[in-house]
Structures are given as C-alpha cells and as structure tokens.
Write an enzyme that holds these catalytic residues in place. Sequence first.
Site: not given
Length: 421
Positions: A15, A263
Amino acid sequence: MTLINRDAQVIWHPYTQQFMARPPLPVVRGEGASLYDEDGHRYIDAISSWWVTLHGHSHPYIVAKVVAQLEKLDQVIFAGFTHEPAIALAESLLAILPDTQQKVFYTDNGSTAVEVALKMCVQYWFNKGRPKKKVLAFNNGYHGDTFGAMSVSGRSAWTAPFDNLLFEVIFIDTPTAENLASIKRSVSAHAADLACFVYEPLVQGSAGMLMYEAADLDELLAHCRHEGVLMIQDEVFTGFGRTGKNFAADHLQVKPDVMCFSKGLTGGAMPLGATTCSLEIYNAFVSQDKMKTLFHGHSFTANPLACTAALASIELLLQVPAQENIRRICQRHEAFLEEIKDHRKVAAVRQTGTIIAVEWKTGTGTSYFSDLRNQLYDYFMDKRILMRPLGNIIYILPPYCISDEDLDKIYTEIINALEIF
Ligand SMILES: *Cc1c(COP(=O)(O)O)cnc(C)c1O
C-alpha cells in the site's frame, strides 16, 4: 549504508506509492504500545500496527510460550498430521464463539480466511447438488487483497485494475432503519442464486471505520436465514475485543454459518488465519465421494508457533486486566469524542468499542489520496505517534495495554491537529 538506503535498494512496501513515499521508519524493538527506532526514539502505536496487536508488542507471556514451542516443534504438514497447539486453539476459540461454530479450518492471513469461507459456501451448494454461484456483499466492504477477497470487496481505486477479472457480486448498502425494507427486497429477488452473504459486522474498517447498528444487521441477517442465504461474518478486524465485546457476534442475536479471523487472533505476534463453520456446512463435505472434498490448504496451515501465540493471546484476552483495559479505553474514547464532536473542523465522530474515528471537514477532496491524508500522517509521525488516516478520516484503535498518558498524548495531538489542518 543506512537501513533506509538498503531498504530503498531492495524492498517494495505494501500500500505504498514508492515514488513519493516518506522513507519507512526502521524499527528495532517493540514493547507494550511503544515502537522504538534505531536512535531509541519512542513512537506510540495508536493503530496496533495495522490492527493486529492486542496486548502490546513482544508480550512476555506470548513470547515465552512461542519460544518453548519453537524448541519442541517448529512446523509440520497439517494434512495427515495434527498437533496439540492446533487442537487446543480450536477448542479454546470455539468455546468463546457462537454455538453455531463447530469446526476450525486454518490458513495464515485474513484474505485466505475469507477465500476459504467463500469456497466452503459455494462448494456447500455444489456438494448438495444445487449449485448457487452468486455472492451478496456490502458496498464499501473490505475483505482482503487476493482475487476472491477483492471480488467481494467494494469496487474502489484498489480494485480498479482488476475489475474485469473479479467475479460477479450483488452489492447492497449497509442497513439503516430507512433502507432495510428495500435491501430485504433485493436479497429476496436474488436469493435463488445466492450462495452466501459476506459482511464486516458493525464496522467497515478499511472504508473509513464506517459504522452501523447491530439491530439493523440482525434484521438483515434474520432475513438472509429466512431466504436460505449462508452468512459469512468476517471478524478479521472486529474479533478479539475490538468492539468492546470479545466478538461483534456478541452484539448480535442472529448467529452466522461461517466466521473469519486473523489480525488479532495471535495478539498480533504471528501470522495466522482461521475460518470456522457450522456442522451443517462441514457435514456437506464428509462423503464417500472424493469430489466433495474441500481441496484447499496452505503450506503453513496451522503453523504450531502461530497456534501457540493465538492460544496465549486468547488466554490473556479473557483475563481481568485485558477486559478492564478494554472497558477503560471505551470510556476514555467516549469522553474524548464528547469533547471534540462540536469542533468546527469535525464533520463526524464515530465509536464502536475501542475503535474511534474522527472525520475532518475539508474544502478539498476527501478521497483516500487527498493531500490532507499525507499531511496528517506526517504530522503525527513527527509527534512520534503512528496513525494511518484513511483520506480525511483518522482513527485510533490502540493495543489494550496502552497507558492513560499515551492516550492523552494522542487525544491532545488530535486536538492540536484540528487547529492546524
Ligand atoms: C484486514 C482485513 C482482511 C484481510 O486480512 P489480511 O490478513 O490483511 O489479508 C479481511 N477482512 C477484514 C474485515 C479486514 O479488515
């Protein structure tokens, strides 16, 4: 050569537009909610290192358990073999999930947890001899970056280059009291072709911490069940205390058929994904017919070190200190939002449990690519606070062990930033 120069020679970051990126910060150590650079400068990790760290970095209890496991067994193939950490983790995870969840399938990240969930649901109908291939999902949803996960995510700049390769999905808005009736009609219109509905419960994280009501989701889920649409609840982000309860599922009445986790699953210490499902789904794959097998697996499926970290993290999560910290963060967040909600620069504030978002009023664009985003990122980094604004939206979701002093510093710098930008 410095680490930054060596990095620039060989690394491509996620990203990140490498052309204009601020050089990455080399981090050498983490402890609690703190990250330390080479020069010993301390940064407050206000976003749990991309939403993963629960009990603080390099938590001694998790570290000790993983080291002990590493000395015994590092990795073993998980087809034809099994091991205690994988079994114990499945037992402890299922014990705190809705009772519809009866089996655990391991992968190694959130995107693959979603891929497996989609394959379970689509093949469920295939195995039943009633193929249904369409998927229902929310506009603005985010479920990961692999092709299946991208397909069921909202279309955006992130998916644009691949749009013609993504499979067909029926998109609906997140439910509100006003639109529920029309959304339910869309579900009914497509129900015969729908294999499943995949959704982020209560909070659409990547879209900018967009939040919606549990009661409205419950009504939509009840309708999906009524129409025979399987439900995949993606708790990759919302799981393990983020919403103020252990799972978003604990805010809901209707229990899903399939759930996805990653996560915070390991407390952020190791990569691991898990997809859980009901016996109804599992049983549709148990057959004399080899074609009904779930042909899916990853080399590191159920890595013993990652399972051990997850087991230790869940233990910590269920203990009093973590639960008290979660409550403390919820209360402090609420008081902070009350303080700033009427600020002239604040367009909106939102909270679900330990997650808060502040939306900036801007004359200029509000997109993910807005200049404001980079200005805010730089501002907080210069103040040694790790934040990653999503366009004009900043959010905080700290490790649960964060101190009141660090929370105050973050809140104060947000108030300062509101005066500047
Ligand atoms: C981050 C995220 C994913 C993808 O997880 P990765 O481990 O980054 O592949 C999937 N679903 C939700 C809701 C997420 O927030």
